[in-house]
Design an enzyme around this catalytic site. Structure first.
Site, short mmCIF file in Angstrom:
data_model
loop_
_atom_site.label_atom_id
_atom_site.label_comp_id
_atom_site.label_asym_id
_atom_site.label_seq_id
_atom_site.Cartn_x
_atom_site.Cartn_y
_atom_site.Cartn_z
N ASP A 122 0.84 -1.09 0.01
CA ASP A 122 0.00 0.04 0.06
C ASP A 122 0.86 1.19 -0.04
O ASP A 122 1.45 1.73 1.01
CB ASP A 122 -1.04 -0.07 1.14
CG ASP A 122 -1.96 1.27 1.28
OD1 ASP A 122 -2.05 1.61 0.11
OD2 ASP A 122 -2.82 1.26 2.18
N ASP A 324 -1.30 5.31 -6.50
CA ASP A 324 -1.75 4.52 -5.35
C ASP A 324 -1.86 2.98 -5.61
O ASP A 324 -2.64 2.55 -6.45
CB ASP A 324 -3.06 4.84 -4.65
CG ASP A 324 -3.66 4.24 -3.36
OD1 ASP A 324 -2.65 3.60 -2.74
OD2 ASP A 324 -4.87 4.37 -3.18
#
Ligand SMILES: *[C@@H]1O[C@H](CO)[C@@H](O)[C@H](O)[C@H]1NC(C)=O
Ligand SMILES: *[C@@H]1O[C@H](CO)[C@@H](O)[C@H](O)[C@H]1NC(C)=O
Ligand SMILES: *[C@@H]1O[C@H](CO)[C@@H](O)[C@H](O)[C@H]1NC(C)=O
Length: 446
Positions: A122, A324
């Site tokens: 992440d 992201d």
């Protein structure tokens, strides 16, 4: 022209300039063109065991929307309050789909002796955490045994009075808590339903056999809920001081790269440190981080089928864009998405359209079609870095007959755009955080 043989069946393909060719049901490479799996119930390869429908795509997308909402909320909050030694380590990255996650996972070791944990990759968050015994409040079901700190000889809690505990405020967006025995508590909320609460801890992190980070700070989660699939937690690669990137800065100089595989049978990689970066990688400067730990980049233009979309630059500039690894579907400003969708539809005019699927509203019914040719999609980032998306980054199969353009619009023009993980598939993505550049290269993995 190329031929591809599979289970005795040969499919021929025609290369059309500025287009990519997709075979139904087949994944592989031919003549340098990657071919994505498109599911077709009646197609010739239906019996192929590798062709399975993504489990719970609806949930994946619902979760994705919660994540996007929480990113927007975090940014709004932040903005309103205004606010080496070069080693290299390689970790395989896999699709989390088999773990019921729309995200990508890496497997690392934690503790002494090291316990294997599969964690979501992440770049949109900072603190690494894993579920921890005794799961005082709640642990969701995970695939591997839950980490047991009392079975690790190198584990320790971090005290509330420490500098590391204070760093939680910026790493998690929440003030740390403190137990009566002075154990520092963290809280992270990712969206509507997902959160983790537990002890800020340190232990030995084994990234690969010869790469060990002693005293790695992470969250030992005692109350964990949400849509993390059956992964053991998450590995935070943001800019904040508590991220893996920052904690390993002395060894790796805040330099990492990854490749996200396009199919769950394939493996990508996460690499820490400045590797012999391939010559094909081109770097775009990071845009200002707006006081957050996100990685901002500038979208200059989008090309569909070789044609540059007529989108006013200010549309992208209004709120900016982050890259992201934890958001599945790329979100564009509404003014950009509408142009992209209509041009894509024009170029796909010969295929019947299908109703929307969740947030995906540019869909096609391929139930009576065996091969489909789709327009190439390319993004131009700051510094004129042009990135061709893989076919798997353009269309997503939502069920056995329907594919949809794998992009969605933000509700509000002032919401940040997000370049998500579907669009990053197969690309070599290089984060030179210290140098202020993000690199993209083709064909990092398949
Ligand atoms: C960490 O803190 C928790 C909560 O106070 C405590 O139960 C546990 O024993 C501590 N672990 C160690 C190794 O000190
Ligand atoms: C782009 O948008 C800005 C702000 O809305 C406007 O001032 C400008 O004239 C537009 N440019 C073009 C070429 O349409
Ligand atoms: C596939 O999804 C589309 C769009 O949501 C829907 O209209 C269609 O009925 C679905 N088909 C099947 C076979 O589930």
């Amino acid at each position: 022209m190329g031929n591809l043989s599979k289970n005795g069946t040969t499919f021929s393909c025609v290369y059309i300039p500025s287009k990519v060719l997709i075979f139904m049901c087949v994944s592989g490479h031919t003549n340098g063109e990657s071919i994505v799996k498109v599911f077709h119930r009646h197609g010739p390869c239906f019996r192929d065991k590798t062709v399975t429908l993504a489990p719970s795509l609806t949930e994946v997308i619902a979760h994705d929307q919660s994540r996007v909402d929480s990113i927007h909320a975090r940014l709004t909050r932040k903005l309103n309050t205004n606010k080496l030694k070069q080693h290299e380590a390689n970790v395989p990255v896999k699709s989390g789909r088999t773990l019921n996650s729309g995200n990508y996972v890496v497997t690392v070791g934690l503790g002494t002796p090291a316990r294997t944990l599969t964690l979501v990759l992440d770049t949109g968050s900072d603190l690494t955490w894993t579920q921890c015994q005794p799961c005082i409040r709640s642990c969701y079901k995970q695939q591997e045994p839950i980490f047991n700190p009392s079975a690790s000889s190198s584990y320790s809690n971090i005290s509330c009075n420490s500098a590391q505990c204070s760093q939680l405020a910026s790493a998690t967006g929440n003030k740390p808590g403190c137990l009566s025995d002075s154990t520092c508590l963290y809280l992270i909320q990712y969206g509507d339903q997902s959160f983790t609460i537990g002890y800020l801890s340190k232990d030995k992190l084994t990234i690969s056999a010869d790469l060990v980070v002693p005293n790695f700070l992470f969250g030992c989660g005692q109350d964990n809920q949400g849509l993390f699939g059956s992964t053991a937690g998450l590995i935070g690669l943001g800019r904040d001081a508590l991220s893996l990137v920052s904690q390993t800065a002395p060894q790796f100089g805040k330099y990492f790269s990854y490749c996200l595989p396009s199919v769950s049978s394939s493996t990508g990689y996460l690499s820490l440190g400045k590797s012999a970066a391939s010559n094909n990688v081109h770097f775009t400067p990071f845009a200002g981080s707006q006081g957050t730990s996100f990685y901002f980049i500038d979208i200059i233009a989008i090309t569909v089928g070789g044609r540059q979309l007529s989108i006013n630059q200010s549309v992208f500039k209004t709120a900016g864009t982050i890259i992201d690894s934890g958001t599945v579907i790329t979100r564009l400003p509404p003014g950009a998405y509408s142009v992209m969708s209509s041009v894509f539809k024009q170029q796909m005019a010969k295929y019947p359209s299908a109703p929307s699927y969740s947030i995906l509203d540019t869909c096609f019914d391929l139930s009576s079609i065996t091969t489909v040719t789709i327009p190439k999609v390319a993004f131009t980032f700051g510094g004129n870095v042009v990135v061709d998306l893989a076919p798997s980054g353009i269309l997503i199969a939502v069920n056995s007959s329907t594919v949809c353009l794998a992009f969605a619009a933000n509700n509000d023009p002032t919401d940040v755009g997000i370049f998500g993980n579907t669009q990053q598939k197969t690309l070599e993505v290089v984060y030179d955080v210290a140098g202020g550049n993000l690199g993209f290269g083709p064909a990092g993995c398949r």
